[in-house]
Write a protein that holds these residues in place. Structure first.
Motif, PDB file in Angstrom:
ATOM      1  N   GLY A   3     -28.962  25.209-108.174  1.00 12.48           N
ATOM      2  CA  GLY A   3     -30.212  25.292-108.923  1.00 12.48           C
ATOM      3  C   GLY A   3     -29.996  25.817-110.332  1.00 12.48           C
ATOM      4  O   GLY A   3     -30.504  25.257-111.310  1.00 12.48           O
ATOM      5  N   LEU A   4     -29.224  26.890-110.450  1.00 10.96           N
ATOM      6  CA  LEU A   4     -28.941  27.467-111.762  1.00 10.96           C
ATOM      7  C   LEU A   4     -28.225  26.469-112.656  1.00 10.96           C
ATOM      8  O   LEU A   4     -28.524  26.342-113.845  1.00 10.96           O
ATOM      9  CB  LEU A   4     -28.100  28.737-111.599  1.00 10.96           C
ATOM     10  CG  LEU A   4     -27.692  29.453-112.889  1.00 10.96           C
ATOM     11  CD1 LEU A   4     -28.919  29.891-113.676  1.00 10.96           C
ATOM     12  CD2 LEU A   4     -26.798  30.646-112.576  1.00 10.96           C
ATOM     13  N   VAL A   5     -27.269  25.728-112.081  1.00 14.42           N
ATOM     14  CA  VAL A   5     -26.516  24.734-112.859  1.00 14.42           C
ATOM     15  C   VAL A   5     -27.449  23.622-113.339  1.00 14.42           C
ATOM     16  O   VAL A   5     -27.395  23.213-114.504  1.00 14.42           O
ATOM     17  CB  VAL A   5     -25.362  24.156-112.026  1.00 14.42           C
ATOM     18  CG1 VAL A   5     -24.708  22.981-112.757  1.00 14.42           C
ATOM     19  CG2 VAL A   5     -24.327  25.230-111.741  1.00 14.42           C
ATOM     20  N   GLU A   6     -28.310  23.124-112.458  1.00 14.25           N
ATOM     21  CA  GLU A   6     -29.227  22.056-112.848  1.00 14.25           C
ATOM     22  C   GLU A   6     -30.168  22.502-113.966  1.00 14.25           C
ATOM     23  O   GLU A   6     -30.388  21.768-114.936  1.00 14.25           O
ATOM     24  CB  GLU A   6     -30.038  21.582-111.641  1.00 14.25           C
ATOM     25  CG  GLU A   6     -29.270  20.669-110.710  1.00 14.25           C
ATOM     26  CD  GLU A   6     -30.186  19.944-109.745  1.00 14.25           C
ATOM     27  OE1 GLU A   6     -31.422  20.053-109.871  1.00 14.25           O
ATOM     28  OE2 GLU A   6     -29.659  19.264-108.834  1.00 14.25           O
ATOM     29  N   TRP A   7     -30.718  23.690-113.840  1.00 10.20           N
ATOM     30  CA  TRP A   7     -31.654  24.170-114.864  1.00 10.20           C
ATOM     31  C   TRP A   7     -30.942  24.409-116.195  1.00 10.20           C
ATOM     32  O   TRP A   7     -31.489  24.128-117.265  1.00 10.20           O
ATOM     33  CB  TRP A   7     -32.347  25.441-114.393  1.00 10.20           C
ATOM     34  CG  TRP A   7     -33.395  25.195-113.357  1.00 10.20           C
ATOM     35  CD1 TRP A   7     -33.314  25.476-112.022  1.00 10.20           C
ATOM     36  CD2 TRP A   7     -34.678  24.583-113.550  1.00 10.20           C
ATOM     37  NE1 TRP A   7     -34.460  25.086-111.376  1.00 10.20           N
ATOM     38  CE2 TRP A   7     -35.317  24.544-112.290  1.00 10.20           C
ATOM     39  CE3 TRP A   7     -35.343  24.087-114.662  1.00 10.20           C
ATOM     40  CZ2 TRP A   7     -36.593  24.010-112.116  1.00 10.20           C
ATOM     41  CZ3 TRP A   7     -36.606  23.551-114.485  1.00 10.20           C
ATOM     42  CH2 TRP A   7     -37.216  23.518-113.232  1.00 10.20           C
ATOM     43  N   SER A   8     -29.709  24.935-116.130  1.00  7.00           N
ATOM     44  CA  SER A   8     -28.949  25.146-117.366  1.00  7.00           C
ATOM     45  C   SER A   8     -28.633  23.818-118.041  1.00  7.00           C
ATOM     46  O   SER A   8     -28.727  23.690-119.267  1.00  7.00           O
ATOM     47  CB  SER A   8     -27.649  25.900-117.056  1.00  7.00           C
ATOM     48  OG  SER A   8     -27.917  27.164-116.477  1.00  7.00           O
ATOM     49  N   LEU A   9     -28.253  22.823-117.234  1.00  7.89           N
ATOM     50  CA  LEU A   9     -27.951  21.499-117.779  1.00  7.89           C
ATOM     51  C   LEU A   9     -29.195  20.881-118.405  1.00  7.89           C
ATOM     52  O   LEU A   9     -29.133  20.323-119.525  1.00  7.89           O
ATOM     53  CB  LEU A   9     -27.403  20.609-116.670  1.00  7.89           C
ATOM     54  CG  LEU A   9     -27.093  19.150-117.022  1.00  7.89           C
ATOM     55  CD1 LEU A   9     -26.152  19.050-118.215  1.00  7.89           C
ATOM     56  CD2 LEU A   9     -26.488  18.438-115.818  1.00  7.89           C
ATOM     57  N   LEU A  10     -30.323  20.961-117.725  1.00 13.38           N
ATOM     58  CA  LEU A  10     -31.556  20.420-118.289  1.00 13.38           C
ATOM     59  C   LEU A  10     -31.930  21.146-119.573  1.00 13.38           C
ATOM     60  O   LEU A  10     -32.393  20.516-120.536  1.00 13.38           O
ATOM     61  CB  LEU A  10     -32.689  20.531-117.268  1.00 13.38           C
ATOM     62  CG  LEU A  10     -34.048  19.974-117.715  1.00 13.38           C
ATOM     63  CD1 LEU A  10     -33.944  18.486-118.024  1.00 13.38           C
ATOM     64  CD2 LEU A  10     -35.119  20.220-116.655  1.00 13.38           C
ATOM     65  N   GLY A  11     -31.708  22.453-119.622  1.00 12.25           N
ATOM     66  CA  GLY A  11     -32.001  23.205-120.839  1.00 12.25           C
ATOM     67  C   GLY A  11     -31.184  22.728-122.021  1.00 12.25           C
ATOM     68  O   GLY A  11     -31.698  22.588-123.141  1.00 12.25           O
ATOM     69  N   ALA A  12     -29.880  22.450-121.783  1.00 13.47           N
ATOM     70  CA  ALA A  12     -29.028  21.941-122.860  1.00 13.47           C
ATOM     71  C   ALA A  12     -29.506  20.575-123.336  1.00 13.47           C
ATOM     72  O   ALA A  12     -29.493  20.274-124.537  1.00 13.47           O
ATOM     73  CB  ALA A  12     -27.575  21.866-122.384  1.00 13.47           C
ATOM     74  N   GLU A  13     -29.970  19.747-122.413  1.00 11.66           N
ATOM     75  CA  GLU A  13     -30.432  18.411-122.778  1.00 11.66           C
ATOM     76  C   GLU A  13     -31.733  18.468-123.569  1.00 11.66           C
ATOM     77  O   GLU A  13     -31.913  17.745-124.551  1.00 11.66           O
ATOM     78  CB  GLU A  13     -30.597  17.571-121.517  1.00 11.66           C
ATOM     79  CG  GLU A  13     -29.278  17.326-120.812  1.00 11.66           C
ATOM     80  CD  GLU A  13     -29.415  16.518-119.539  1.00 11.66           C
ATOM     81  OE1 GLU A  13     -30.562  16.207-119.156  1.00 11.66           O
ATOM     82  OE2 GLU A  13     -28.379  16.187-118.937  1.00 11.66           O
TER      83      GLU A  13
END
Length: 216
Positions: A177-187
């Motif tokens: 979950g943390l990885v997905e949210w961090s990735l979406l934040g970068a995008e």
């Protein structure tokens, strides 16, 4: 024509602001989880009853469409494949927004699985588009100021995708979950950088035209 060019970045920036506010508001909802970042984006959307998830993703979809339209209107150095990837990101988010309204009402696993795999495909689109674009930005005087931020955010997205693959396979889902949210934040940040640069270019050009008209 100039008015429409100036409208695209405003729509994109406003949509990104709406999406961020909606996401933060939704993640602050204590009903979802003691720590919402433990949830994947799909799990968050499935549990959300506030509508924040759907609103955030629909707003990001609108932002993606507006950014691509703006890039085309100013002749930005972006090739067709990169444009299609950003459009796919936006379209995928709109589909996910629709599914987030359907998911809570169904007891089947099919929609949940579709949501899961579609969200992963969506998360891969923007880093790929950034990788295709960053070198072109470095060669264009108008876009050179954002070439480095786009490069950093593209690298962050690439590392995020690698981390996502790792946590889903050997990592057995830990911190996914943390990885997905961090990735979406970068995008979102990458699309936001493009929107802000579009706004500066189009509004500066509009001010220059207005000055010349006043002097002429």
């Amino acid at each position: 024509m100039l008015a429409s060019k100036r409208l695209y970045p405003l729509i994109a920036c406003a949509a990104i602001v709406v999406a961020v506010v909606a996401a933060v508001t939704g993640l602050a909802e204590p009903v979802l989880s003691p720590n919402p970042l433990d949830l994947t984006i799909g799990e968050y959307a499935a549990l959300d009853r506030t509508g924040a998830a759907g609103l955030a993703m629909a707003a990001l979809g609108i932002a993606a469409f507006a950014v691509v339209a703006g890039l085309r209107s100013v002749g930005a150095p972006v090739d067709a494949l990169a444009e299609r990837l950003v459009l796919a990101w936006g379209a995928g988010l709109v589909v996910l927004a629709v599914l987030s309204a359907v998911l809570p009402a169904t007891g089947t696993d099919l929609i949940a699985q579709t949501y899961r795999y579609l969200s992963i495909a969506v998360l891969a689109a923007v880093p790929a588009a950034g990788g295709l674009t960053v070198a072109r930005f470095g060669e264009d005087e108008r876009w050179r100021p954002v070439a480095r931020p786009v490069e950093w955010l593209t690298l962050a997205g690439g590392f995020g995708l690698l981390a996502l693959v790792y946590v889903m396979l050997p990592g057995q889902g830990m911190f996914v979950g943390l990885v997905e949210w961090s990735l979406l934040g970068a995008e979102v940040a990458l699309v936001g950088v493009l929107a802000v640069r579009l706004a500066r270019l189009t509004w500066a050009r509009g001010a220059a035209h207005a000055s010349r008209a006043a002097l002429g």
